[in-house]
Scaffold this motif. Structure first.
Motif, PDB file in Angstrom:
ATOM      1  N   LEU A 136       0.820  -1.201   0.000  1.00 22.43           N
ATOM      2  CA  LEU A 136       0.000   0.000   0.000  1.00 22.43           C
ATOM      3  C   LEU A 136       0.861   1.260   0.000  1.00 22.43           C
ATOM      4  O   LEU A 136       0.472   2.276  -0.573  1.00 22.43           O
ATOM      5  N   ALA A 137       2.025   1.198   0.616  1.00 24.87           N
ATOM      6  CA  ALA A 137       2.903   2.362   0.708  1.00 24.87           C
ATOM      7  C   ALA A 137       3.745   2.561  -0.545  1.00 24.87           C
ATOM      8  O   ALA A 137       4.266   3.653  -0.767  1.00 24.87           O
ATOM      9  N   ASN A 138       3.878   1.546  -1.365  1.00 22.21           N
ATOM     10  CA  ASN A 138       4.718   1.614  -2.564  1.00 22.21           C
ATOM     11  C   ASN A 138       4.077   2.531  -3.604  1.00 22.21           C
ATOM     12  O   ASN A 138       3.040   2.203  -4.177  1.00 22.21           O
ATOM     13  N   SER A 139       4.713   3.654  -3.861  1.00 17.73           N
ATOM     14  CA  SER A 139       4.139   4.635  -4.794  1.00 17.73           C
ATOM     15  C   SER A 139       4.161   4.141  -6.238  1.00 17.73           C
ATOM     16  O   SER A 139       3.442   4.662  -7.082  1.00 17.73           O
ATOM     17  N   LYS A 140       4.975   3.130  -6.536  1.00 16.75           N
ATOM     18  CA  LYS A 140       5.011   2.578  -7.891  1.00 16.75           C
ATOM     19  C   LYS A 140       4.013   1.426  -8.064  1.00 16.75           C
ATOM     20  O   LYS A 140       3.784   0.957  -9.166  1.00 16.75           O
ATOM     21  N   GLY A 141       3.422   0.997  -6.966  1.00 15.51           N
ATOM     22  CA  GLY A 141       2.457  -0.099  -7.017  1.00 15.51           C
ATOM     23  C   GLY A 141       1.087   0.368  -7.468  1.00 15.51           C
ATOM     24  O   GLY A 141       0.773   1.556  -7.476  1.00 15.51           O
ATOM     25  N   GLY A 142       0.275  -0.569  -7.829  1.00 19.58           N
ATOM     26  CA  GLY A 142      -1.086  -0.266  -8.252  1.00 19.58           C
ATOM     27  C   GLY A 142      -2.022  -0.173  -7.066  1.00 19.58           C
ATOM     28  O   GLY A 142      -1.600  -0.115  -5.906  1.00 19.58           O
ATOM     29  N   VAL A 143      -3.280  -0.162  -7.373  1.00 20.86           N
ATOM     30  CA  VAL A 143      -4.318  -0.112  -6.346  1.00 20.86           C
ATOM     31  C   VAL A 143      -4.871  -1.528  -6.180  1.00 20.86           C
ATOM     32  O   VAL A 143      -5.281  -2.143  -7.161  1.00 20.86           O
ATOM     33  N   PRO A 144      -4.859  -2.053  -4.962  1.00 21.66           N
ATOM     34  CA  PRO A 144      -5.422  -3.396  -4.741  1.00 21.66           C
ATOM     35  C   PRO A 144      -6.948  -3.344  -4.808  1.00 21.66           C
ATOM     36  O   PRO A 144      -7.644  -3.303  -3.798  1.00 21.66           O
ATOM     37  N   TYR A 145      -7.459  -3.349  -6.027  1.00 22.90           N
ATOM     38  CA  TYR A 145      -8.887  -3.162  -6.260  1.00 22.90           C
ATOM     39  C   TYR A 145      -9.726  -4.324  -5.750  1.00 22.90           C
ATOM     40  O   TYR A 145     -10.934  -4.207  -5.605  1.00 22.90           O
ATOM     41  N   GLY A 146      -9.070  -5.443  -5.452  1.00 22.75           N
ATOM     42  CA  GLY A 146      -9.785  -6.577  -4.875  1.00 22.75           C
ATOM     43  C   GLY A 146     -10.444  -6.215  -3.551  1.00 22.75           C
ATOM     44  O   GLY A 146     -11.458  -6.812  -3.174  1.00 22.75           O
ATOM     45  N   ILE A 147      -9.900  -5.232  -2.860  1.00 20.04           N
ATOM     46  CA  ILE A 147     -10.503  -4.766  -1.610  1.00 20.04           C
ATOM     47  C   ILE A 147     -11.892  -4.191  -1.904  1.00 20.04           C
ATOM     48  O   ILE A 147     -12.879  -4.539  -1.254  1.00 20.04           O
ATOM     49  N   ALA A 148     -11.968  -3.323  -2.904  1.00 20.57           N
ATOM     50  CA  ALA A 148     -13.242  -2.710  -3.275  1.00 20.57           C
ATOM     51  C   ALA A 148     -14.212  -3.753  -3.819  1.00 20.57           C
ATOM     52  O   ALA A 148     -15.418  -3.708  -3.516  1.00 20.57           O
ATOM     53  N   LEU A 149     -13.712  -4.690  -4.606  1.00 14.49           N
ATOM     54  CA  LEU A 149     -14.577  -5.725  -5.169  1.00 14.49           C
ATOM     55  C   LEU A 149     -15.139  -6.626  -4.072  1.00 14.49           C
ATOM     56  O   LEU A 149     -16.312  -7.014  -4.117  1.00 14.49           O
ATOM     57  N   GLY A 150     -14.302  -6.949  -3.098  1.00 17.41           N
ATOM     58  CA  GLY A 150     -14.755  -7.780  -1.990  1.00 17.41           C
ATOM     59  C   GLY A 150     -15.807  -7.086  -1.150  1.00 17.41           C
ATOM     60  O   GLY A 150     -16.844  -7.672  -0.815  1.00 17.41           O
ATOM     61  N   ILE A 151     -15.570  -5.835  -0.820  1.00 19.86           N
ATOM     62  CA  ILE A 151     -16.540  -5.074  -0.013  1.00 19.86           C
ATOM     63  C   ILE A 151     -17.840  -4.887  -0.794  1.00 19.86           C
ATOM     64  O   ILE A 151     -18.928  -5.076  -0.254  1.00 19.86           O
ATOM     65  N   GLY A 152     -17.730  -4.528  -2.070  1.00 16.53           N
ATOM     66  CA  GLY A 152     -18.929  -4.361  -2.898  1.00 16.53           C
ATOM     67  C   GLY A 152     -19.739  -5.643  -2.985  1.00 16.53           C
ATOM     68  O   GLY A 152     -20.971  -5.627  -2.897  1.00 16.53           O
ATOM     69  N   GLY A 153     -19.048  -6.764  -3.143  1.00 11.87           N
ATOM     70  CA  GLY A 153     -19.735  -8.055  -3.195  1.00 11.87           C
ATOM     71  C   GLY A 153     -20.449  -8.380  -1.899  1.00 11.87           C
ATOM     72  O   GLY A 153     -21.577  -8.881  -1.905  1.00 11.87           O
ATOM     73  N   LEU A 154     -19.796  -8.094  -0.778  1.00 12.69           N
ATOM     74  CA  LEU A 154     -20.419  -8.371   0.520  1.00 12.69           C
ATOM     75  C   LEU A 154     -21.625  -7.480   0.790  1.00 12.69           C
ATOM     76  O   LEU A 154     -22.587  -7.906   1.435  1.00 12.69           O
ATOM     77  N   ILE A 155     -21.590  -6.254   0.292  1.00 11.57           N
ATOM     78  CA  ILE A 155     -22.730  -5.344   0.478  1.00 11.57           C
ATOM     79  C   ILE A 155     -23.950  -5.851  -0.290  1.00 11.57           C
ATOM     80  O   ILE A 155     -25.073  -5.840   0.221  1.00 11.57           O
ATOM     81  N   VAL A 156     -23.753  -6.315  -1.504  1.00 14.02           N
ATOM     82  CA  VAL A 156     -24.859  -6.727  -2.372  1.00 14.02           C
ATOM     83  C   VAL A 156     -25.328  -8.155  -2.093  1.00 14.02           C
ATOM     84  O   VAL A 156     -26.486  -8.497  -2.343  1.00 14.02           O
TER      85      VAL A 156
END
Length: 173
Positions: A136-156
């Motif tokens: 998460l701290a690595n400025s050259k890394g991407g965004v771990p979008y699986g976090i958003a997908l997991g939360i979105g899935g759990l909400i629905v």
């Protein structure tokens, strides 16, 4: 037994994918395969008719075609694309799929802004060596979008057809 699978498999896979993406920036193929495989076996056993069953897989195919295109253009990770598609199979071709996409997009946007803020802060310098925060701290890394997908899935998830069927069975209907 069927209700237990429905209550456990999808939420477990969403949480596992989110944590895995946060810690390693990868979502294992086995998560998406497990989601699709369990749905393929369990859905007909719930009495889902074959037309609805087919529409669930059509939803997954449509999401896969769009997300694969985004992956090919470099706009999305492969694990994220597969997870979104497998999640779409569980949700089906209905309003909940749109809700999932909107919730995941909104949460992903908030996550992206939070990560950009964190990566540009002095806090990232101090916490960047922590094994849980290093990606998460690595400025050259991407965004771990699986976090958003997991939360979105759990909400629905509570409003999906399999979950409604399971709750109805437990309520004795």
């Amino acid at each position: 037994m069927l209700e237990a699978l429905i209550f456990v498999v999808f939420p477990f896979c969403m949480v596992f994918a989110a944590l895995s993406d946060m810690l390693s920036m990868t979502i294992a193929n086995r998560v998406s395969l497990l989601l699709v495989g369990v749905f393929a076996v369990v859905a007909p056993l719930t009495g889902m008719d074959w037309v609805a069953y087919g529409w669930h897989f059509a939803a997954g195919a449509l999401v896969l075609s769009v997300t694969f295109s985004l992956f090919a253009l470099g706009g999305m990770g492969g694990g994220d694309a597969k997870l979104m598609s497998a999640t779409a199979v569980w949700i089906g071709f209905n309003f909940q799929l749109l809700e999932y996409l909107v919730f995941s997009s909104f949460i992903g946007g908030v996550l992206t802004l939070a990560l950009l803020s964190y990566r540009n802060s002095t806090l990232a310098l101090y916490t960047g060596q922590n094994m849980f925060l290093r990606h998460l701290a690595n400025s050259k890394g991407g965004v771990p979008y699986g976090i958003a997908l997991g939360i979105g899935g759990l909400i629905v998830y509570p409003s999906t057809p399999l979950m409604i069927w399971s709750l109805g069975r437990l309520a004795g209907q």
